[in-house]
Design a protein around this motif. Structure first.
Motif, PDB file in Angstrom:
ATOM      1  N   MET A 236       0.812  -1.193   0.000  1.00  0.00           N
ATOM      2  CA  MET A 236       0.000   0.000   0.000  1.00  0.00           C
ATOM      3  C   MET A 236       0.862   1.266   0.000  1.00  0.00           C
ATOM      4  SD  MET A 236      -3.225   1.408   2.169  1.00  0.00           S
ATOM      5  CE  MET A 236      -4.113   0.026   1.615  1.00  0.00           C
ATOM      6  N   LEU A 237       1.937   1.267   0.759  1.00  0.00           N
ATOM      7  CA  LEU A 237       2.777   2.456   0.818  1.00  0.00           C
ATOM      8  C   LEU A 237       3.719   2.466  -0.372  1.00  0.00           C
ATOM      9  CD1 LEU A 237       3.638   2.647   4.605  1.00  0.00           C
ATOM     10  CD2 LEU A 237       1.753   3.678   3.358  1.00  0.00           C
ATOM     11  N   ASN A 238       3.638   3.526  -1.153  1.00  0.00           N
ATOM     12  CA  ASN A 238       4.488   3.584  -2.330  1.00  0.00           C
ATOM     13  C   ASN A 238       5.886   4.090  -1.974  1.00  0.00           C
ATOM     14  OD1 ASN A 238       4.588   6.450  -2.475  1.00  0.00           O
ATOM     15  ND2 ASN A 238       2.661   6.489  -3.588  1.00  0.00           N
ATOM     16  N   GLU A 239       6.794   3.943  -2.909  1.00  0.00           N
ATOM     17  CA  GLU A 239       8.188   4.305  -2.681  1.00  0.00           C
ATOM     18  C   GLU A 239       8.365   5.785  -2.369  1.00  0.00           C
ATOM     19  OE1 GLU A 239      10.814   2.236  -2.329  1.00  0.00           O
ATOM     20  OE2 GLU A 239       9.311   0.662  -2.476  1.00  0.00           O
ATOM     21  N   LYS A 240       7.563   6.642  -2.981  1.00  0.00           N
ATOM     22  CA  LYS A 240       7.695   8.084  -2.758  1.00  0.00           C
ATOM     23  C   LYS A 240       7.339   8.445  -1.316  1.00  0.00           C
ATOM     24  CE  LYS A 240       8.853  10.439  -5.540  1.00  0.00           C
ATOM     25  NZ  LYS A 240      10.171  10.997  -5.916  1.00  0.00           N
ATOM     26  N   LEU A 241       6.277   7.851  -0.781  1.00  0.00           N
ATOM     27  CA  LEU A 241       5.910   8.102   0.618  1.00  0.00           C
ATOM     28  C   LEU A 241       6.999   7.586   1.552  1.00  0.00           C
ATOM     29  CD1 LEU A 241       4.105   8.975   2.920  1.00  0.00           C
ATOM     30  CD2 LEU A 241       2.763   6.895   2.585  1.00  0.00           C
ATOM     31  N   LEU A 242       7.536   6.422   1.275  1.00  0.00           N
ATOM     32  CA  LEU A 242       8.623   5.895   2.091  1.00  0.00           C
ATOM     33  C   LEU A 242       9.857   6.798   2.010  1.00  0.00           C
ATOM     34  CD1 LEU A 242       8.220   2.094   1.318  1.00  0.00           C
ATOM     35  CD2 LEU A 242       7.528   3.315   3.402  1.00  0.00           C
ATOM     36  N   GLU A 243      10.095   7.381   0.828  1.00  0.00           N
ATOM     37  CA  GLU A 243      11.208   8.324   0.672  1.00  0.00           C
ATOM     38  C   GLU A 243      10.996   9.566   1.535  1.00  0.00           C
ATOM     39  OE1 GLU A 243      13.422  10.916  -2.865  1.00  0.00           O
ATOM     40  OE2 GLU A 243      11.879   9.451  -3.411  1.00  0.00           O
ATOM     41  N   VAL A 244       9.773  10.071   1.574  1.00  0.00           N
ATOM     42  CA  VAL A 244       9.451  11.231   2.417  1.00  0.00           C
ATOM     43  C   VAL A 244       9.711  10.895   3.888  1.00  0.00           C
ATOM     44  CG1 VAL A 244       7.543  12.658   3.285  1.00  0.00           C
ATOM     45  CG2 VAL A 244       7.807  12.286   0.826  1.00  0.00           C
ATOM     46  N   LEU A 245       9.249   9.739   4.318  1.00  0.00           N
ATOM     47  CA  LEU A 245       9.421   9.357   5.723  1.00  0.00           C
ATOM     48  C   LEU A 245      10.879   9.146   6.092  1.00  0.00           C
ATOM     49  CD1 LEU A 245       6.390   6.953   6.140  1.00  0.00           C
ATOM     50  CD2 LEU A 245       6.687   9.207   7.189  1.00  0.00           C
ATOM     51  N   ALA A 246      11.707   8.738   5.126  1.00  0.00           N
ATOM     52  CA  ALA A 246      13.115   8.455   5.399  1.00  0.00           C
ATOM     53  C   ALA A 246      14.027   9.651   5.152  1.00  0.00           C
ATOM     54  CB  ALA A 246      13.575   7.279   4.537  1.00  0.00           C
ATOM     55  N   HIS A 247      13.509  10.729   4.575  1.00  0.00           N
ATOM     56  CA  HIS A 247      14.376  11.852   4.207  1.00  0.00           C
ATOM     57  C   HIS A 247      14.985  12.492   5.458  1.00  0.00           C
ATOM     58  CE1 HIS A 247      15.817  15.537   2.405  1.00  0.00           C
ATOM     59  NE2 HIS A 247      15.740  14.902   1.259  1.00  0.00           N
ATOM     60  N   PRO A 248      16.290  12.804   5.403  1.00  0.00           N
ATOM     61  CA  PRO A 248      16.948  13.369   6.589  1.00  0.00           C
ATOM     62  C   PRO A 248      16.459  14.773   6.969  1.00  0.00           C
ATOM     63  CG  PRO A 248      18.478  13.225   4.743  1.00  0.00           C
ATOM     64  CD  PRO A 248      17.220  12.536   4.319  1.00  0.00           C
ATOM     65  N   ALA A 249      15.947  15.532   6.014  1.00  0.00           N
ATOM     66  CA  ALA A 249      15.376  16.837   6.360  1.00  0.00           C
ATOM     67  C   ALA A 249      13.966  16.573   6.881  1.00  0.00           C
ATOM     68  CB  ALA A 249      15.332  17.753   5.140  1.00  0.00           C
ATOM     69  N   ASP A 250      13.807  16.684   8.191  1.00  0.00           N
ATOM     70  CA  ASP A 250      12.554  16.304   8.834  1.00  0.00           C
ATOM     71  C   ASP A 250      11.401  17.169   8.354  1.00  0.00           C
ATOM     72  OD1 ASP A 250      11.440  14.426  10.467  1.00  0.00           O
ATOM     73  OD2 ASP A 250      12.245  15.240  12.328  1.00  0.00           O
ATOM     74  N   GLY A 251      10.280  16.534   8.113  1.00  0.00           N
ATOM     75  CA  GLY A 251       9.064  17.231   7.734  1.00  0.00           C
ATOM     76  C   GLY A 251       8.002  17.021   8.792  1.00  0.00           C
ATOM     77  N   GLU A 252       6.935  17.762   8.667  1.00  0.00           N
ATOM     78  CA  GLU A 252       5.859  17.747   9.647  1.00  0.00           C
ATOM     79  C   GLU A 252       4.774  16.764   9.242  1.00  0.00           C
ATOM     80  OE1 GLU A 252       1.870  19.323  10.851  1.00  0.00           O
ATOM     81  OE2 GLU A 252       2.767  19.571   8.885  1.00  0.00           O
ATOM     82  N   VAL A 253       4.197  16.106  10.228  1.00  0.00           N
ATOM     83  CA  VAL A 253       3.066  15.206  10.050  1.00  0.00           C
ATOM     84  C   VAL A 253       1.906  15.787  10.843  1.00  0.00           C
ATOM     85  CG1 VAL A 253       2.166  12.883  10.453  1.00  0.00           C
ATOM     86  CG2 VAL A 253       4.567  13.192   9.825  1.00  0.00           C
ATOM     87  N   ALA A 254       0.766  15.976  10.195  1.00  0.00           N
ATOM     88  CA  ALA A 254      -0.439  16.431  10.891  1.00  0.00           C
ATOM     89  C   ALA A 254      -1.361  15.232  11.066  1.00  0.00           C
ATOM     90  CB  ALA A 254      -1.140  17.523  10.097  1.00  0.00           C
ATOM     91  N   ILE A 255      -1.865  15.053  12.282  1.00  0.00           N
ATOM     92  CA  ILE A 255      -2.762  13.950  12.610  1.00  0.00           C
ATOM     93  C   ILE A 255      -4.101  14.561  13.005  1.00  0.00           C
ATOM     94  CG2 ILE A 255      -3.157  11.963  14.119  1.00  0.00           C
ATOM     95  CD1 ILE A 255      -0.036  12.087  14.655  1.00  0.00           C
ATOM     96  N   VAL A 256      -5.165  14.157  12.297  1.00  0.00           N
ATOM     97  CA  VAL A 256      -6.493  14.731  12.528  1.00  0.00           C
ATOM     98  C   VAL A 256      -7.423  13.656  13.066  1.00  0.00           C
ATOM     99  CG1 VAL A 256      -8.434  15.968  11.486  1.00  0.00           C
ATOM    100  CG2 VAL A 256      -6.113  16.306  10.591  1.00  0.00           C
TER     101      VAL A 256
END
Length: 125
Positions: free
Chosen positions: A1-21
């Motif tokens: 289900m999780l594509n490579e691009k999403l896994l790349e985002v999660l693994a990227h060293p420049a941390d990004g924000e996750v919003a949980i609703v």
């Protein structure tokens, strides 16, 4: 289900924000965490360490449906640099067991783990 691009985002060293609703009594409730805190299990569940998130926990007890947005300005998207995803699924708060223990090994501060079972992933950027 999780594509490579999403896994790349999660693994990227420049941390990004996750919003949980979650759905609160008075409407949507949003909390944030960091991409680097999200662990993907072998069966594509997301495990997120929980420190506070007390309102999120109460909301999940009443209605376990959640939405998350995850993105990165540093990962190439479909047209330009920067990409993001909308994830819908169900959640539960785990306070014991192997996934909680694994999370406590990674971080010293969690009181629980937010376990998200994914229903749908939409590439938004």
């Amino acid at each position: 289900m999780l594509n490579e691009k999403l896994l790349e985002v999660l693994a990227h060293p420049a941390d990004g924000e996750v919003a949980i609703v979650t759905q609160g009594e008075d409407g949507p409730h949003v909390v944030n965490t960091w991409n680097s805190y999200v662990h993907v299990t072998e069966d594509d569940r997301l495990l997120i360490p929980v420190s506070r998130m007390h309102n999120t926990e109460k909301n999940i007890e009443r209605d376990n449906r959640v939405k998350l947005t995850i993105g990165s300005r540093e990962v190439q998207g479909t047209r330009y640099k920067g990409t993001g995803f909308l994830i819908t699924g169900t959640a539960k708060v785990v306070k014991e067991g192997p996934e909680f223990d694994m999370t406590k090994e990674r971080f010293s501060w969690p009181r629980a783990v937010l376990e998200i079972t994914i229903d749908k992933v939409v590439h938004t950027l």
